[in-house]
Design an enzyme around this catalytic site. Structure first.
Site, short mmCIF file in Angstrom:
data_model
loop_
_atom_site.label_atom_id
_atom_site.label_comp_id
_atom_site.label_asym_id
_atom_site.label_seq_id
_atom_site.Cartn_x
_atom_site.Cartn_y
_atom_site.Cartn_z
N PRO A 31 -2.33 2.23 19.94
CG PRO A 31 -2.50 0.01 20.78
CD PRO A 31 -3.03 1.20 20.83
CB SER A 32 0.18 2.09 14.86
OG SER A 32 0.28 1.32 13.43
CB ALA A 79 -9.97 10.70 8.58
CG ASN A 80 -7.01 6.60 5.66
OD1 ASN A 80 -7.94 6.12 5.13
ND2 ASN A 80 -6.45 5.46 6.75
CB THR A 108 0.22 -0.54 9.86
OG1 THR A 108 0.02 0.69 10.19
CG2 THR A 108 -1.27 -1.17 9.30
CG ASP A 116 -2.98 -0.86 -2.06
OD1 ASP A 116 -3.07 0.34 -1.53
OD2 ASP A 116 -3.57 -1.91 -1.37
CB SER A 142 -1.22 -0.09 1.17
OG SER A 142 -1.83 1.03 1.12
NE ARG A 145 -1.27 4.87 12.99
CZ ARG A 145 -0.25 5.10 11.99
NH1 ARG A 145 0.50 6.15 12.22
NH2 ARG A 145 0.17 4.25 11.58
#
Ligand code: NG1
Ligand code: ZN
Length: 528
Positions: free
Chosen positions: A497-498, A369-370, A500, A276, A62, A505
């Site tokens: 916690p992220s 939101a992304n 990925t 991607d 990605s 965060r």
């Protein structure tokens, strides 16, 4: 299983390496992934035998840098693989070379898999230099267990999801070819824009940042199907720049700035895909040179407004909801709930959570939101829309609305967020409504916000609740955040916690950018 032992030695696992099937599959430096790919080929074959359906395997990382790669499994209806099998994926990926057969047998036994059942696996890959050999490793895994595979080669993630869904619904969702995908989407797009009679050529122009990835290639392929109803200027098409470097949807969203390599005149629309092509964000630069981002929240608002108006015109009683995460801008949530009066749900981060929540409504619009998101229509909703569209007795206004709804169903990729499909829907809505990007932006004003990453020794000590909006551990953290938030107006902040990256965060929003920045900074200090 003899074949597996033989072939797996060609894809050996580095001893001691431990990886986790995270929010979006495995993702790390490409050099560490050959054995994982082979084993995901094995697992996809087992999953196919178990479900008696075609399974997808997508090789991509990605928005990560070019050196990374990754892999995700796609379940029969085009959705993300179920959590139990994510667990198997982790077990299989981490089994030392000599334990691989035992790990495989364990899955076969637990799931009572009939090994004589046929298996079919669709494989796709992005444009990374490592993707060719890694997707070959997946194909080797499939054949080691005697499965059939179809290699789609270079496709976007959402295109592969689409193919899997088409295949398993015997073509009811569409034809399982890239050409079939373009035909279905573009035909629906052109029918939608037929309703935008006074749209000028200027308004049909869009600048696209392809993130130097697969999305750029696929936009090129699609162009002829658009019959000049959309004029695309393509930038970052991969001919010069590096994948995701200073460009792409993630860069634009996090930096809140235009990508490099794009030429865009003041007031004109631009959009960025990620590596991607399952995310998209829009933007423009005003006459003062100020950059304006229209993220997933603005996209969800535009789409749900459009759908709600059509439902009213069609006099169809269908329940529509918008699903967001904690990262949704507070202004968007207020606008949706208070002004638009639609149901808003908040889920944990990660598409599978949003997708699941959206399935509970007649029409579920979900966006992170992304810029990752899509629209889901229930079977019942699709049937009602179709009945009305085909009812010779219905009055003209209702029928027109039903036809628009029907074409919206066809232009959207319901299997997963899809930059190309979302772009076509957004462009059609703006054309039909005769709306400029500035007018779209003015629907509500974003609260200033800031996202930060904090490196900690163990991010797993942070545990959250209430769709990740509140921390339950470590003790005292939430109280500390609460008292910091109280210092600012219209403020909100949370940490998680992220899934990925190895970071925590931090998100903060407040009345002014300065306050949002200060709050995010103070909260990140409280995380240490
Ligand atoms: P993590 O790293 O868990 O925050 C990120 C995105 C998600 C999702 C996944 C998968 C943010 C804040 N987080 O997850 O929304 O897209 O990557 O790609 O954007
Ligand atoms: Zn992506």
């Amino acid at each position: 299983l003899d074949e597996v032992s033989k072939k797996s030695s060609l894809h050996p696992k580095p001893a001691g390496l431990v990886l986790q099937y995270g929010t979006a599959g495995f993702r790390t430096n490409a050099k560490q992934l050959d054995h994982v790919m082979f084993r995901m080929g094995l697992l996809a074959t087992l999953r196919s035998k178990k479900t008696e359906a075609t399974i997808g395997v997508m090789v991509t990382a990605s928005h990560n840098p070019e050196e990374d790669n990754g892999v995700k499994l796609v379940d029969p209806m085009g959705e993300m693989v179920t959590p139990t099998w994510e667990g198997y994926a982790t077990q299989l990926a981490n089994a030392e070379q000599e334990d691989l057969l035992a790990a495989l047998k364990d899955v076969i036994e637990k799931e009572a898999i009939n090994m004589s059942q046929e298996a079919n696996v669709f494989v796709g890959k992005d444009t990374r230099s490592s993707s060719a050999s890694l997707s070959q490793a997946v194909l080797d895994g499939v054949s080691a267990l005697g499965g059939h595979s179809k290699d789609y080669g270079l496709v976007t993630t959402p295109q592969l999801h689409y193919m899997v869904c088409c295949q398993n619904t015997q073509g009811k969702y569409g034809e399982a070819t890239v050409e079939g995908y373009y035909k279905k989407l573009c035909q629906a797009f052109i029918q939608l824009t037929n309703n935008a009679s006074n749209c000028t050529d200027d308004q049909k122009h869009l600048s696209v940042d392809g993130a130097n990835g697969i999305g750029a290639l696929k936009v090129r392929e699609m162009e002829s199907h658009l019959k000049k109803e959309l004029h695309i200027s393509l930038f970052n098409d991969g001919s010069k720049g590096k994948l995701n470097h200073q460009c792409g949807a993630d860069f634009v969203k996090v930096q809140q700035n235009a990508p490099t390599g794009i030429k865009i005149n003041p007031g004109e629309r631009g959009c960025s895909f990620d590596g991607d092509a399952d995310r998209i964000v829009y933007y423009y630069i005003d006459s003062e040179g100020q950059f304006h981002l229209l993220d997933g929240d603005k996209i969800a608002t535009l789409i749900s407004t459009f759908l709600k108006e059509l439902l009213t015109q069609a006099a169809l009683d269908l329940k529509i909801a918008v699903v967001q995460t904690a990262y949704a801008n507070g202004s968007s949530t207020h606008y949706l709930e208070d002004t638009m009066k639609v149901i808003v749900r908040c889920t944990k981060t990660g598409v599978k959570h949003l997708h699941h929540a959206a399935q509970e409504f007649d029409i579920g619009v979900y966006f992170e939101a992304n810029g990752h998101g899509t629209v889901l229509f229930s079977k019942a909703a699709e049937e009602k829309i179709q009945q009305l569209a085909e009812n010779p007795g219905a009055d003209d206004e209702r029928k027109r609305a039903a036809l628009l709804l029907q074409n919206t169903v066809n232009v959207i990729n319901q299997t997963v967020g899809d930059a190309i499909s979302d772009m076509l829907l957004i462009e059609a809505i703006l054309a039909i409504k005769g709306m400029t990007i500035q007018q779209w932006d003015a629907i509500y004003s974003d609260l200033p916000n800031r996202q930060l990453k904090v490196k900690v020794s163990d991010r797993r000590v942070i545990d959250t609740t209430d769709a990740e909006r509140r921390a339950v551990s470590p003790a005292g953290l939430q109280e500390a955040i609460d008292s910091l938030v109280k210092k600012y107006r219209q403020a909100r902040s949370f940490v998680r916690p992220s899934g990925t990256e190895d970071v925590v965060r931090v998100y903060a929003e407040a009345e002014t950018q300065e306050s949002a920045d200060d709050l995010a900074h103070e909260v990140s200090l409280a995380v240490y």
